[in-house]
Design an enzyme around this catalytic site. Structure first.
Site, mmCIF file in Angstrom:
data_model
loop_
_atom_site.group_PDB
_atom_site.id
_atom_site.type_symbol
_atom_site.label_atom_id
_atom_site.label_comp_id
_atom_site.label_asym_id
_atom_site.label_seq_id
_atom_site.Cartn_x
_atom_site.Cartn_y
_atom_site.Cartn_z
ATOM 1 N N ASP A 1 -10.516 2.784 2.172
ATOM 2 C CA ASP A 1 -10.809 2.118 3.456
ATOM 3 C C ASP A 1 -11.613 3.018 4.401
ATOM 4 O O ASP A 1 -12.522 2.546 5.083
ATOM 5 C CB ASP A 1 -9.504 1.691 4.156
ATOM 6 C CG ASP A 1 -8.930 0.407 3.566
ATOM 7 O OD1 ASP A 1 -9.686 -0.346 2.912
ATOM 8 O OD2 ASP A 1 -7.722 0.153 3.749
ATOM 9 N N LYS B 1 0.803 -1.227 0.000
ATOM 10 C CA LYS B 1 0.000 0.000 0.000
ATOM 11 C C LYS B 1 0.838 1.282 0.000
ATOM 12 O O LYS B 1 0.418 2.306 -0.543
ATOM 13 C CB LYS B 1 -0.981 0.000 1.177
ATOM 14 C CG LYS B 1 -2.126 -1.003 1.015
ATOM 15 C CD LYS B 1 -3.143 -0.855 2.131
ATOM 16 C CE LYS B 1 -4.232 -1.910 1.999
ATOM 17 N NZ LYS B 1 -5.271 -1.753 3.023
HETATM 18 N N1 LIG Z 1 -12.297 -5.193 7.166
HETATM 19 C C1 LIG Z 1 -11.398 -4.851 6.257
HETATM 20 O O1 LIG Z 1 -11.685 -4.735 5.067
HETATM 21 C C2 LIG Z 1 -9.991 -4.549 6.692
HETATM 22 C C3 LIG Z 1 -9.228 -3.602 5.985
HETATM 23 C C4 LIG Z 1 -7.926 -3.345 6.423
HETATM 24 C C5 LIG Z 1 -7.422 -4.052 7.532
HETATM 25 N N2 LIG Z 1 -8.191 -4.972 8.170
HETATM 26 C C6 LIG Z 1 -7.669 -5.699 9.346
HETATM 27 O O2 LIG Z 1 -7.253 -4.727 10.306
HETATM 28 C C7 LIG Z 1 -6.128 -5.181 11.033
HETATM 29 C C8 LIG Z 1 -5.039 -4.111 11.013
HETATM 30 O O3 LIG Z 1 -4.593 -3.913 9.680
HETATM 31 P P1 LIG Z 1 -3.447 -2.852 9.307
HETATM 32 O O4 LIG Z 1 -3.185 -2.987 7.861
HETATM 33 O O5 LIG Z 1 -3.778 -1.519 9.866
HETATM 34 O O6 LIG Z 1 -2.204 -3.468 10.125
HETATM 35 P P2 LIG Z 1 -0.828 -2.786 10.575
HETATM 36 O O7 LIG Z 1 -0.537 -1.560 9.795
HETATM 37 O O8 LIG Z 1 0.170 -3.893 10.606
HETATM 38 O O9 LIG Z 1 -1.115 -2.344 12.102
HETATM 39 C C9 LIG Z 1 -1.336 -3.303 13.103
HETATM 40 C C10 LIG Z 1 -1.793 -2.603 14.394
HETATM 41 O O10 LIG Z 1 -2.105 -3.613 15.349
HETATM 42 C C11 LIG Z 1 -1.367 -3.362 16.546
HETATM 43 N N3 LIG Z 1 -1.046 -4.625 17.218
HETATM 44 C C12 LIG Z 1 -0.601 -5.769 16.616
HETATM 45 N N4 LIG Z 1 -0.400 -6.720 17.582
HETATM 46 C C13 LIG Z 1 -0.723 -6.149 18.769
HETATM 47 C C14 LIG Z 1 -0.719 -6.612 20.118
HETATM 48 N N5 LIG Z 1 -0.341 -7.861 20.426
HETATM 49 N N6 LIG Z 1 -1.107 -5.762 21.105
HETATM 50 C C15 LIG Z 1 -1.491 -4.497 20.795
HETATM 51 N N7 LIG Z 1 -1.505 -3.997 19.543
HETATM 52 C C16 LIG Z 1 -1.122 -4.819 18.537
HETATM 53 C C17 LIG Z 1 -0.120 -2.647 16.093
HETATM 54 O O11 LIG Z 1 0.456 -1.957 17.172
HETATM 55 P P3 LIG Z 1 2.035 -1.571 17.160
HETATM 56 O O12 LIG Z 1 2.145 -0.293 16.379
HETATM 57 O O13 LIG Z 1 2.362 -1.436 18.603
HETATM 58 O O14 LIG Z 1 2.762 -2.717 16.502
HETATM 59 C C18 LIG Z 1 -0.723 -1.708 15.017
HETATM 60 O O15 LIG Z 1 -1.331 -0.592 15.613
HETATM 61 C C19 LIG Z 1 -5.730 -6.517 10.384
HETATM 62 O O16 LIG Z 1 -6.272 -7.543 11.181
HETATM 63 C C20 LIG Z 1 -6.404 -6.489 9.036
HETATM 64 O O17 LIG Z 1 -6.736 -7.782 8.568
HETATM 65 C C21 LIG Z 1 -9.475 -5.224 7.784
#
Ligand SMILES: NC(=O)c1ccc[n+]([C@@H]2O[C@H](COP(=O)([O-])OP(=O)(O)OC[C@H]3O[C@@H](n4cnc5c(N)ncnc54)[C@H](OP(=O)(O)O)[C@@H]3O)[C@@H](O)[C@H]2O)c1
Length: 279
Positions: free
Chosen positions: A108, A72
């Protein structure tokens, strides 16, 4: 698969890996429903050659593509032009190719809000507490702000939250440890972390602190009913699941590539959800 003509419009989803993506199923449903001369295909592209591969798609006459993990940010760089949604999110999930030029947007945030409204939550709550500071947090926070919602974020890694707030003036940051306390002052809670996803830990937040009118949204959609949503539902709070975001964020791309206005309804939801059930 329908029989394509020589005029068929072609789009797809670029990711690495891409085999987990439900987008081909979703766009395929719409293409069939509207009897369109087009196809939407998975495009597994390694990070190393992202720019070259995208320019190759342009040269091959593709109409555009969705972009998912890990591309992205690279997608933002490859664009000739990006809109405000992409600029505020700092990332692109939808590419449109026209006259050899690449335009990028991020759907999004729009998809999140459209899904919340689809659940009957309109007007939106005045304030939202977002857990996370990742790519999706950025897009959703920017869209909520643009819709007049006051946004607070709490993230495990504080620096990441502070950086996000620096890029989107007006966003407040609270300590991760203070997230339950902060809940009392917000009309909406949004989980934008990967917590609650199958194979990850649960979202740990004390819903006893919630206002009775709190809306709880989770963007995780595997499982569709996350632990957070189940706990909120058990308390009678209004809930919004993550599957709808996946469906709504796809609309602008489909419209641009295939020239039809698709709708999100219960048949589409059932069709995509059927692929998310444990086998
Ligand atoms: N419904 C949909 O269409 C859609 C669209 C996009 C994303 N999603 C889902 O949304 C989620 C996030 O996506 P993203 O692309 O934003 O991911 P990302 O950029 O990798 O960000 C992950 C986030 O989760 C936090 N995190 C991960 N493990 C954690 C833990 N053990 N304790 C506390 N915080 C934790 C991270 O915190 P840190 O900064 O501390 O690492 C960060 O804020 C994923 O599960 C993805 O599948 C869904």
């Amino acid at each position: 698969m329908p029989i394509l003509s020589g005029h068929a419009r072609i789009a797809g989803i670029i990711g690495w890996p891409v085999s987990h993506s439900r987008s081909p199923r979703l766009h395929g449903f719409w293409l069939e429903r509207y009897q369109l001369d087009g196809a939407y295909i998975p495009l597994p592209i390694e990070p190393l050659d992202f720019g070259g591969a995208v320019r190759g798609l342009v040269a091959c006459g593709f109409a555009g593509a969705n972009v998912t993990i890990p591309h992205k940010l690279a997608a933002f760089e490859v664009c000739d032009a990006v809109d405000d949604t992409a600029r505020r999110a700092g990332a692109v999930n939808t590419l449109v190719f026209k006259d050899g030029r690449i335009s990028g947007s991020n759907t999004d945030g729009w998809g999140f809000i459209a899904n919340v409204r689809h659940h009957g939550i309109d007007p939106l709550p005045d304030s939202a507490l977002l857990l996370g500071a990742g790519g999706s947090t950025r897009a959703i926070a920017a869209a909520l702000q643009a819709a007049g919602v006051s946004v607070t974020i709490a993230n495990r890694t504080r620096e990441r939250a502070v950086r996000l707030a620096g890029d989107l003036p007006g966003i407040r940051v609270v300590e991760w440890a203070a997230r339950s306390e902060a809940l009392a002052n917000h009309g909406m809670l949004v989980n934008t972390t990967s917590l609650g996803m199958a194979g990850h830990g649960p979202v740990d937040i004390d819903l006893n602190r919630a206002r009775p009118d709190l809306v709880v949204a989770d963007i995780v959609y595997v499982p569709m009913e996350t632990g957070l949503l189940a706990a909120a539902r058990a308390r009678g709070l209004r809930c919004v699941g993550g599957l709808g975001l996946l469906l709504f964020q796809a609309i602008p791309g489909f419209r641009a590539w295939f020239g039809a206005e698709p709708s999100v309804d219960v048949d589409l939801e059932r069709f995509v959800a059927a692929d998310l059930m444990p086998k």
